[in-house]
Design an enzyme around this catalytic site. Structure first.
Site, PDB file in Angstrom:
ATOM      1  N   LYS A 199      -4.102  12.252  -5.518  1.00 54.28           N
ATOM      2  CA  LYS A 199      -5.071  11.578  -6.397  1.00 54.28           C
ATOM      3  C   LYS A 199      -6.366  12.379  -6.459  1.00 54.28           C
ATOM      4  O   LYS A 199      -6.938  12.564  -7.525  1.00 54.28           O
ATOM      5  CB  LYS A 199      -5.330  10.147  -5.882  1.00 54.28           C
ATOM      6  N   GLN A 223      -5.992   2.240  -0.569  1.00 55.34           N
ATOM      7  CA  GLN A 223      -4.610   2.716  -0.524  1.00 55.34           C
ATOM      8  C   GLN A 223      -3.750   1.753   0.293  1.00 55.34           C
ATOM      9  O   GLN A 223      -4.117   1.350   1.398  1.00 55.34           O
ATOM     10  CB  GLN A 223      -4.558   4.132   0.073  1.00 55.34           C
ATOM     11  N   ASP A 232      -7.011  -0.035  -9.684  1.00 57.47           N
ATOM     12  CA  ASP A 232      -5.601  -0.300  -9.371  1.00 57.47           C
ATOM     13  C   ASP A 232      -5.079  -1.512 -10.151  1.00 57.47           C
ATOM     14  O   ASP A 232      -3.862  -1.723 -10.218  1.00 57.47           O
ATOM     15  CB  ASP A 232      -5.451  -0.600  -7.871  1.00 57.47           C
TER      16      ASP A 232
HETATM   17  N1  GUN Z   1       0.581   2.432  -2.418  1.00 56.66           N
HETATM   18  C1  GUN Z   1       1.700   2.664  -3.155  1.00 56.66           C
HETATM   19  N2  GUN Z   1       1.418   2.583  -4.478  1.00 56.66           N
HETATM   20  C2  GUN Z   1       0.106   2.296  -4.580  1.00 56.66           C
HETATM   21  C3  GUN Z   1      -0.769   2.098  -5.679  1.00 56.66           C
HETATM   22  O1  GUN Z   1      -0.388   2.145  -6.858  1.00 56.66           O
HETATM   23  N3  GUN Z   1      -2.056   1.824  -5.371  1.00 56.66           N
HETATM   24  C4  GUN Z   1      -2.494   1.750  -4.081  1.00 56.66           C
HETATM   25  N4  GUN Z   1      -3.787   1.459  -3.887  1.00 56.66           N
HETATM   26  N5  GUN Z   1      -1.710   1.922  -3.029  1.00 56.66           N
HETATM   27  C5  GUN Z   1      -0.419   2.212  -3.293  1.00 56.66           C
END
Ligand code: GUN
Length: 306
Positions: A60, A106, A129
């Site tokens: 990211k 996350q 998100d």
């Molecule tokens: N862990 C797995 N997929 C995601 C996601 O799309 N967002 C976040 N914040 N954590 C994740």
């Protein structure tokens, strides 16, 4: 018949699509910078030392840098208490750690942490998100603001490939808040990439194979390697694999990433199929960047048309 066709389904190349999205986002970011004299900024809260989470966060950050979005990762000990994480998020939102257009926690969080309380602490207008109940509610009412990134990425992939959804039967296997539920809402919504008849199947569904065999569009989002076998796929279906599972190859002994779909066996039956890696994953990241830019524009009142 070309080499591609003889193998069956055409590849849904998420990596290539994500690169195109990033190129157009990079131009939009520069326009934002010209107007606002600063870059959009994403703050990521990373708890503990789960290797997969650290690797996703790294991707990211790298993607954000490619399009000119600033990012910062706040690393927190796995032993952190819920109340302390909530306090940290409030401090991030109060910009004690610099501008915070987008705030992302996350997942997964350690078991002792109240995930709901932590995600609810993210202000809904920075919730890139799309996990806050306000954003989930807006999506369910057909007026989306921040759509969960993986669900948005799957819909974008279908639209980009020209895969018709209107009137088609879309079967999603997996009912998570992150992927299955929001994707069901998107595919059933009115308009481009929507108007599908949606079935949301899950671990308690009776005779999963019978349900998946009726799918024109089949999305696997469970996190179980080999879940979707060739006999579960209708000939000519479009198959999208959201699973990312690390397995140890029994032959080579090496670890590698696979999805939820038995790719080699399913491909000959499918019209389209997304690979793992290089399918949905890169699009999830691209959608996060798009959401972060929208969050920055919304906060500063510079969103086009607003
Ligand atoms: N862990 C797995 N997929 C995601 C996601 O799309 N967002 C976040 N914040 N954590 C994740």
């Amino acid at each position: 018949m070309s080499g591609e066709e003889s193998q069956g389904g055409r590849l849904l190349d998420g990596k290539a699509l994500a690169a195109r999205i990033e190129a157009s986002l990079a131009a939009e970011v520069e326009t934002f910078v010209e107007v606002c004299h600063r870059r959009p900024r994403l703050v990521v809260v990373l708890v503990g030392d789960v290797a997969a989470s650290a690797s996703y966060v790294k991707s990211k950050q790298a993607a954000a840098a490619r399009v000119g979005i600033d990012s910062e990762v706040l690393q927190v000990e796995a032993s952190v208490q819920t109340v302390d994480l909530v306090t940290l998020i409030k401090r991030v939102a109060a910009e004690e750690h610099g501008p915070a257009d987008g705030i992302l926690v996350q997942l997964p969080l350690p078991k002792h942490v109240d995930e709901r309380a932590v995600l609810d602490a993210v202000p809904p207008d920075r919730d890139v998100d799309g996990f806050h109940p306000e954003n989930a509610g807006l999506l369910s009412q057909g007026r989306p603001r921040f759509v969960p990134c993986t669900a948005a990425g799957v819909q974008r992939m279908l639209i980009d490939a020209g895969i018709a959804t209107a009137g088609k039967h879309a079967v999603i296997v997996g009912r998570s808040d992150i992927v299955g539920k929001p994707l069901a809402l998107l595919l059933a919504s009115r308009g481009s990439g929507g108007d599908a008849t949606v079935t949301l199947a899950h671990s308690r569904s009776t005779d999963l194979g019978e349900i998946t065999r009726s799918a024109d569009i089949l999305v696997a989002a469970v996190g179980r390697p080999g879940l979707i076998t060739a006999d579960m796929v209708k000939p000519g279906a479009a198959v999208v694999d959201v699973g990312i599972n690390r397995i140890t190859d029994p032959v080579s002994g090496k670890s590698r990433l696979v999805g939820d779909v038995d790719f080699d066996a399913v491909r000959p039956h499918a019209s389209w199929i997304s690979p793992v890696p290089g399918g949905v994953g890169p699009l999830t990241v691209a959608m996060l960047l798009a959401n972060t830019l929208v969050a920055a524009e919304l906060r500063l009142g510079h969103r086009r048309g607003s």
